[in-house]
Write a protein that holds these residues in place. Structure first.
Motif, PDB file in Angstrom:
ATOM      1  N   TYR A 179       0.808  -1.288  -0.008  1.00 15.51           N
ATOM      2  CA  TYR A 179      -0.195   0.220  -0.089  1.00 15.51           C
ATOM      3  C   TYR A 179       0.863   1.234   0.134  1.00 15.51           C
ATOM      4  O   TYR A 179       1.857   1.123   0.824  1.00 15.51           O
ATOM      5  N   ARG A 180       0.543   2.092  -0.747  1.00 17.43           N
ATOM      6  CA  ARG A 180       1.158   3.512  -0.764  1.00 17.43           C
ATOM      7  C   ARG A 180       0.166   4.552   0.237  1.00 17.43           C
ATOM      8  O   ARG A 180      -0.998   4.736  -0.440  1.00 17.43           O
ATOM      9  N   LEU A 181       0.695   5.255   1.219  1.00 21.66           N
ATOM     10  CA  LEU A 181      -0.035   6.059   2.094  1.00 21.66           C
ATOM     11  C   LEU A 181       0.419   7.372   1.862  1.00 21.66           C
ATOM     12  O   LEU A 181       1.719   7.585   1.839  1.00 21.66           O
ATOM     13  N   THR A 182      -0.435   8.173   2.057  1.00 22.55           N
ATOM     14  CA  THR A 182      -0.147   9.604   1.911  1.00 22.55           C
ATOM     15  C   THR A 182      -0.676  10.397   3.261  1.00 22.55           C
ATOM     16  O   THR A 182      -1.929  10.384   3.450  1.00 22.55           O
ATOM     17  N   THR A 183       0.084  11.527   3.552  1.00 18.31           N
ATOM     18  CA  THR A 183      -0.424  12.154   4.762  1.00 18.31           C
ATOM     19  C   THR A 183      -0.250  13.722   4.346  1.00 18.31           C
ATOM     20  O   THR A 183       0.264  13.916   3.576  1.00 18.31           O
ATOM     21  N   THR A 184      -1.391  14.487   4.965  1.00 17.28           N
ATOM     22  CA  THR A 184      -1.255  15.840   4.896  1.00 17.28           C
ATOM     23  C   THR A 184      -1.099  16.527   6.113  1.00 17.28           C
ATOM     24  O   THR A 184      -1.320  17.790   6.255  1.00 17.28           O
ATOM     25  N   ASN A 185      -0.925  15.870   7.244  1.00 20.83           N
ATOM     26  CA  ASN A 185      -0.803  16.436   8.391  1.00 20.83           C
ATOM     27  C   ASN A 185       0.507  15.740   9.449  1.00 20.83           C
ATOM     28  O   ASN A 185       0.059  15.514  10.599  1.00 20.83           O
ATOM     29  N   ALA A 186       1.487  15.464   8.509  1.00 25.97           N
ATOM     30  CA  ALA A 186       2.671  14.977   9.501  1.00 25.97           C
ATOM     31  C   ALA A 186       2.294  13.557  10.385  1.00 25.97           C
ATOM     32  O   ALA A 186       2.815  13.269  11.228  1.00 25.97           O
ATOM     33  N   TRP A 187       1.485  12.954   9.470  1.00 27.37           N
ATOM     34  CA  TRP A 187       1.415  11.323  10.027  1.00 27.37           C
ATOM     35  C   TRP A 187       0.337  11.393  11.121  1.00 27.37           C
ATOM     36  O   TRP A 187       0.396  10.458  12.004  1.00 27.37           O
ATOM     37  N   GLY A 188      -0.465  12.353  11.281  1.00 31.26           N
ATOM     38  CA  GLY A 188      -1.601  12.161  12.454  1.00 31.26           C
ATOM     39  C   GLY A 188      -2.684  11.150  11.776  1.00 31.26           C
ATOM     40  O   GLY A 188      -3.180  10.635  12.317  1.00 31.26           O
ATOM     41  N   ALA A 189      -2.659  11.515  10.309  1.00 27.23           N
ATOM     42  CA  ALA A 189      -3.489  10.678   9.632  1.00 27.23           C
ATOM     43  C   ALA A 189      -3.164  10.138   8.150  1.00 27.23           C
ATOM     44  O   ALA A 189      -2.290  11.247   7.830  1.00 27.23           O
ATOM     45  N   ALA A 190      -3.437   9.376   7.609  1.00 32.48           N
ATOM     46  CA  ALA A 190      -3.156   9.017   6.190  1.00 32.48           C
ATOM     47  C   ALA A 190      -4.221   8.336   5.260  1.00 32.48           C
ATOM     48  O   ALA A 190      -5.136   7.749   6.021  1.00 32.48           O
ATOM     49  N   THR A 191      -4.113   8.514   4.099  1.00 29.93           N
ATOM     50  CA  THR A 191      -5.090   7.693   3.073  1.00 29.93           C
ATOM     51  C   THR A 191      -4.154   7.061   1.991  1.00 29.93           C
ATOM     52  O   THR A 191      -3.208   7.208   1.940  1.00 29.93           O
ATOM     53  N   VAL A 192      -4.722   5.886   1.665  1.00 31.90           N
ATOM     54  CA  VAL A 192      -4.405   5.098   0.568  1.00 31.90           C
ATOM     55  C   VAL A 192      -4.393   5.827  -0.805  1.00 31.90           C
ATOM     56  O   VAL A 192      -5.493   6.178  -1.120  1.00 31.90           O
ATOM     57  N   THR A 193      -3.098   5.956  -1.448  1.00 35.59           N
ATOM     58  CA  THR A 193      -3.331   6.611  -2.748  1.00 35.59           C
ATOM     59  C   THR A 193      -2.696   5.447  -3.772  1.00 35.59           C
ATOM     60  O   THR A 193      -2.659   5.987  -4.977  1.00 35.59           O
ATOM     61  N   GLY A 194      -2.563   4.340  -3.407  1.00 32.90           N
ATOM     62  CA  GLY A 194      -1.982   3.300  -4.409  1.00 32.90           C
ATOM     63  C   GLY A 194      -1.942   2.105  -3.839  1.00 32.90           C
ATOM     64  O   GLY A 194      -1.717   1.817  -2.707  1.00 32.90           O
ATOM     65  N   THR A 195      -2.198   0.923  -4.567  1.00 33.93           N
ATOM     66  CA  THR A 195      -2.168  -0.307  -4.185  1.00 33.93           C
ATOM     67  C   THR A 195      -1.375  -1.298  -5.401  1.00 33.93           C
ATOM     68  O   THR A 195      -1.672  -1.127  -6.463  1.00 33.93           O
ATOM     69  N   PHE A 196      -0.500  -2.056  -4.664  1.00 30.87           N
ATOM     70  CA  PHE A 196       0.074  -2.952  -5.643  1.00 30.87           C
ATOM     71  C   PHE A 196       0.048  -4.466  -5.182  1.00 30.87           C
ATOM     72  O   PHE A 196       0.401  -4.723  -4.020  1.00 30.87           O
TER      73      PHE A 196
END
Length: 342
Positions: free
Chosen positions: A279-296
């Motif tokens: 899984y590729r995870l991306t954060t916009t708040n310094a890893w307080g939360a993250a969303t999945v933006t890609g799956t291999f």
């Protein structure tokens, strides 16, 4: 595209313009299609590297660009091997202190390879009652010649507990952080080799027989990101106050989370061996939360961890540890390192 007729246009000029327009359209189309894949920076890299070494069962992988090779561990042989792009496997480091080699960290700036050493019982020649599920050791090798520089006994810091040294992160000062999958502990070994318990907390424990803390990476903003396999969670651990760790809010189930790679400050790749995915995870708040933006998705060959190569490109190791755990006979002999494509 239709080109209007004009008396000044000759037929061959009309055909040329048509070809030019068509080629431009195709070029635009090909460029647009690549937007879904951010791993095209080095198209000449191999898609897969397959190597043959019967009963090796590697768990960790690092890419050594200086010497153009992958370095791989082994749960059964207690060695560190090297793999070239053509699939050639040779031994890199061999030493009696290596029972089962697990995760690794190539500390390039200090020219050393750090290796987590444990004893899950798969190395029949070196396992013992004293070390079985009790061993947690850090071994440090010269990155160029494989010579053992030092070893650090981590399990002795908590001698009554079970131990499994799993993965390693190194910060900017050369401090190494090692996860223990059988105890709720992250160890710290400073650049001089002094070891201590960096974080110990019952919240990080796993049920007996399961793996808890696993993959770990250092973030340059001064914290660690740590995977917990049984829970499918990632924790953020500040270096200056590890007791203030927090769980990263992620909607995706990361059960079986194993090795991780920090692609950039806001992008994390996570291997989930139980799901056979990266899984590729991306954060916009310094890893307080993250969303999945890609799956291999990988073959069902128990992927474990990742190696960075040539900038943004990453490769995942298919360890086949599920076959080892099932006592498959004959054992797996061909293992694969595959380029990740989101």
């Amino acid at each position: 595209m239709r080109v209007p007729f004009h008396p000044a246009f000759r037929p061959h000029r009309t055909r040329a313009l048509l070809l030019l327009a068509l080629s431009g359209s195709l070029l635009f189309s090909a460029t647009s299609c690549s937007d879904d894949n951010d791993n095209d920076s080095s198209p000449s890299l191999p898609e897969t590297v397959a190597f043959t070494q019967a009963n090796l069962y590697p768990e960790g992988v690092q890419y050594d660009a200086k010497n153009s090779r992958y370095l791989v561990s082994s749960q059964t042989a207690g060695t560190v091997g090297q793999v070239k792009d053509d699939g050639t496997y040779t031994a890199f480091a061999e030493n009696a202190v290596l029972v089962s080699t697990i995760g690794m960290n190539l500390d390039e700036s200090r020219n050393r390879l750090l290796v987590a050493v444990s004893d899950p019982g798969y190395n029949k020649e070196r396992t013992s009652a004293a070390t079985l599920r009790k061993l947690a050791r850090l071994a440090i090798f010269n990155r160029d010649n494989g010579q053992l520089q030092s070893t650090v006994d981590l399990g002795s810091l908590r001698p009554t507990l079970n131990h499994f040294a799993n993965d390693i992160a190194v910060d900017g000062q050369g401090n190494a952080y090692v996860t223990d999958s059988f105890s709720p502990i992250i160890y710290k070994v400073d650049a001089q080799g002094t070891a201590g318990v960096f974080l110990e907390n019952a919240q990080l424990a796993a049920p007996a027989g399961m793996f808890g803390l696993n993959g770990i990476v250092f973030h340059p903003d001064g914290y660690l990101l740590v995977a917990k396999s049984d829970e499918g969670a990632i924790f953020k651990v500040p270096l200056n106050n590890p007791a203030a760790f927090t769980k990263v809010a992620i909607s995706q189930d990361l059960k079986g989370a194993d090795g991780m790679l920090l692609q950039d400050n806001n992008t994390l790749q996570v291997v989930t061996n139980a799901q056979a995915k990266v899984y590729r995870l991306t954060t916009t708040n310094a890893w307080g939360a993250a969303t999945v933006t890609g799956t291999f998705s990988t073959p069902p060959q128990y992927p474990t961890t990742l190696a960075r190569r040539e900038g943004a490109d990453s490769y995942v190791l298919y360890s086949n540890l599920n076959a080892l755990q099932a006592s498959q006979n004959p054992p797996v002999s061909v293992f694969t390192i595959a380029r990740v494509r989101f």
